[in-house]
Scaffold this active site. Structure first.
Site, PDB file in Angstrom:
ATOM      1  CB  CYS A  88     -80.196  65.569  51.542  1.00 57.04           C
ATOM      2  SG  CYS A  88     -81.079  66.038  50.122  1.00 57.04           S
ATOM      3  CG  HIS A 205     -83.169  67.171  55.211  1.00 57.34           C
ATOM      4  ND1 HIS A 205     -82.006  67.725  55.049  1.00 57.34           N
ATOM      5  CD2 HIS A 205     -83.501  66.947  53.917  1.00 57.34           C
ATOM      6  CE1 HIS A 205     -81.602  68.185  53.700  1.00 57.34           C
ATOM      7  NE2 HIS A 205     -82.535  67.803  53.067  1.00 57.34           N
ATOM      8  CD  GLU A 207     -81.129  67.466  58.530  1.00 53.71           C
ATOM      9  OE1 GLU A 207     -81.037  68.524  57.529  1.00 53.71           O
ATOM     10  OE2 GLU A 207     -81.079  66.605  58.549  1.00 53.71           O
TER      11      GLU A 207
END
Length: 239
Positions: A88, A205, A207
């Site tokens: 991002c 993303h 994560e």
């Protein structure tokens, strides 16, 4: 030997805790926050630039962060072959700093998009995607307002020829279509690497999807690929 990860923190970064929890809490690797004023990253095996709004995204996302002291150290780390991943806002910072080709512009819809997203794996190689299959479809969410990837025709031809396109936006079946593109990115590009392949930037993303309780584990597969590459690198150096 446990690999050591450094998570870069700029003013306005907010995915740093998510990355640290994913790497340390799920992957089980040593993790430290790296403040943007630091100039020595030699103690780390991998560096992460998380998402957020570095310096408030003034001027352009990542345009101010590129001048932070830590970025010179990160650039030297990458030039020496160290793996760097930016998601991002991290992708934006890497493009603004010249470590990755292209640029990220406002979403074509002019809307902030936060949604589930499918990605087609285009590049299978260490250190980021070695545990995947070419053409495989991953589910990794997006959350951005400036994720519209652009590169001029010459750059696009070059990165295509070099195999630097890591992921494309697609539908659940793997079809790369306009409808599956959340931001208007050129050729549905969701992530690219540098020529050497040791720097990866992607808008989604990973994560956020490292545990089934969070909705999936496809993001963990990127982390596992990195960790495997770091262990192999460590063994080759010690040998």
């Amino acid at each position: 030997m446990t690999a050591s990860y450094g998570v870069i923190v700029f003013p306005g970064t907010w995915s740093d805790a998510d990355w640290r929890d994913a790497i340390e809490g799920v992957l089980g690797a040593h993790t430290e926050y790296v403040f943007h004023k630091e100039t020595d990253v030699s103690r780390f095996d991998c560096l992460v630039i998380p998402g957020g709004f570095s310096y408030g995204d003034y001027l352009r996302p990542g345009a101010i962060a590129r001048f932070s002291p830590v970025m010179r150290a990160l650039s030297e780390f990458a030039a020496a072959g160290g793996p760097v991943i930016g998601s991002c806002n991290g992708f934006q910072v890497l493009c603004e700093s010249g470590l990755l080709p292209g640029a990220l512009m406002r979403n074509a819809s002019l809307e902030f998009r936060c949604q589930p997203q499918h990605l087609k794996v285009e590049r299978v190689a260490a250190p980021f995607t070695s545990l995947m299959r070419e053409g495989e479809v991953l589910a990794i969410p997006v959350s951005h307002g400036d994720g519209n990837y652009y590169a001029d025709a010459e750059t696009l031809t070059r990165i295509e020829a070099n195999g630097q396109i890591a992921f494309r936006y697609c539908d659940e079946a793997g079809a790369v279509t306009l409808e599956a593109n959340p931001n208007g990115s050129l050729d549905n590009i969701a992530g690219v690497t540098n020529e050497a392949g040791n720097v990866l930037g992607l808008m989604p993303h990973p994560e956020r999807v490292v545990e089934e309780a969070l909705g999936g584990t496809d993001g963990l597969r990127i982390l596992l690929s990195i960790d495997e590459a770091l262990h192999e690198r460590s063994h080759s150096v010690s040998a």
